[in-house]
Design a protein around this motif. Structure first.
Motif: not given
Length: 109
Positions: A63, A67, A45-47, A31, A82, A70, A101, A33
């Motif tokens: 994921g 997250g 942010f994205t993961v 993964t 989310w 992070y 993603t 992030a």
């Protein structure tokens, strides 16, 4: 010569050791992030979760874990709003080239 072996052993130990990996649904998922735009805010942010075909449920939980980690590291909280995340309907998930993603925003405590 002994110094060379000591340095080599030290460098070899720097990678992520398999016994410390977290498994999800019996699989390890790589993964990543990352912040969307550091100049604006670290909250968005994205993961990315690789090898989603091994287990969709496991990839979703990996994921979620990434997250959460992070947000805790950057905001001290595990609260996440989310946009696309682990609880999103499967048909609405972003899966391209076997990579899932997610996108989210860390919430202030």
């Amino acid at each position: 010569m002994l110094g060379v072996f000591a340095v080599a052993a030290l460098v070899a130990g720097c990678g992520e050791r398999k016994e410390f990996r977290v498994l999800f649904d019996g699989h390890y998922f790589r993964t990543k992030a990352k912040v969307v735009d550091k100049k604006k805010t670290l909250a968005d942010f994205t993961v990315r979760v690789d090898d989603v075909s091994a287990s969709l449920d496991g990839a979703r939980e990996a994921g979620r874990h990434a997250g959460t980690r992070y947000c805790i590291e950057n905001y001290g909280t595990s609260r996440i709003d989310w946009k696309v995340g682990p609880d999103t309907e499967p048909r609405q998930l972003r899966i391209v080239d076997n990579t899932l993603t997610f996108a989210g925003t860390c919430q202030r405590p």
